[in-house]
Design an enzyme around this catalytic site. Sequence first.
Site, PDB file in Angstrom:
ATOM      1  N   LEU A 144      22.208  30.544  45.462  1.00 17.63           N
ATOM      2  CA  LEU A 144      21.816  31.874  45.951  1.00 17.63           C
ATOM      3  C   LEU A 144      22.000  31.970  47.458  1.00 17.63           C
ATOM      4  CD1 LEU A 144      18.491  32.234  43.911  1.00 17.63           C
ATOM      5  CD2 LEU A 144      20.703  33.299  43.406  1.00 17.63           C
ATOM      6  N   CYS A 145      21.947  33.188  47.959  1.00 21.48           N
ATOM      7  CA  CYS A 145      21.999  33.446  49.401  1.00 21.48           C
ATOM      8  C   CYS A 145      20.918  32.651  50.088  1.00 21.48           C
ATOM      9  CB  CYS A 145      21.782  34.940  49.665  1.00 21.48           C
ATOM     10  SG  CYS A 145      21.266  35.332  51.349  1.00 21.48           S
ATOM     11  N   PRO A 146      21.158  31.968  51.186  1.00 20.01           N
ATOM     12  CA  PRO A 146      22.367  32.050  52.012  1.00 20.01           C
ATOM     13  C   PRO A 146      23.379  30.944  51.745  1.00 20.01           C
ATOM     14  CG  PRO A 146      20.717  30.847  53.223  1.00 20.01           C
ATOM     15  CD  PRO A 146      20.121  31.143  51.856  1.00 20.01           C
TER      16      PRO A 146
END
Lengths: 86, 167
Positions: A21-23
């Site tokens: 997932l981000c980041p």
Amino acid sequence: MSGPAFRESTPRLTLDCEGLLCPLPVYKAGLALSRMSPGDLLELVSTDPGSLADVPAMARQRGDHLRSVVTEGDRHVFLLEKGPAR
Amino acid sequence: MIAEDDAVPTDPSAPRRLALVASKGTLDQAYPPLILATTAASLGWEAGIYFTFYGLDIIHRERLEKLKVASLANPAGPIRLPNLIGALPGATLGATAMMKKWMSNAAMPTVPEFIEMASGLGVRFFACATTMGVMGVTAGDLIDGCDIAGAAAFLDYAATADVQLFV
């Protein structure tokens, strides 16, 4: 976003960010791009739906070029070309 | 009237800059500034975080390993408890354990790992000098590489930032 055809000899690195997932996809792509030379290619594979917005934004901010995006199911494959040195 | 000396020279080729204030010392609130700063640095920006008040715990050598999620007055927290139950012993530990499990299941780095990542990308960590004085925190209590700074020094850094956020 279609660019010129790339030669077989163009250096190409693949970065598998599936499940991240981000980041993390942007973090890992940023690290990889920083070590590459202008014109080199990075293929980034991501399953994070946010990366459809994040990867183009990253390319814009870094001055790299997003050459193509191919989505198959929940898997997105981005082809990035490292931009000129700044 | 603005004197000529007050004009801040801006270099058009200079990288963009992110200036963050991290004011909260809970595990859940440690993530947003670290994620934003790490992302900014990955985009080729300069990034700096000003750790103030409870936020100072995020760069405190010992406390950064023990950040917790509040179970009380946190209706969106990992364990959604009425305040009366959330106040019971162990509720905070339960909420903290659940948040850590969520993060780990999602392959998200821990807070210490994020600090390492941010620091490796050149993110600057500013430690609020007033908070250190008020809470009795010394330079030796902080992780390596922090700049001890007052409000003026941080504002000087933030004045040329393109994005400034308070977390």
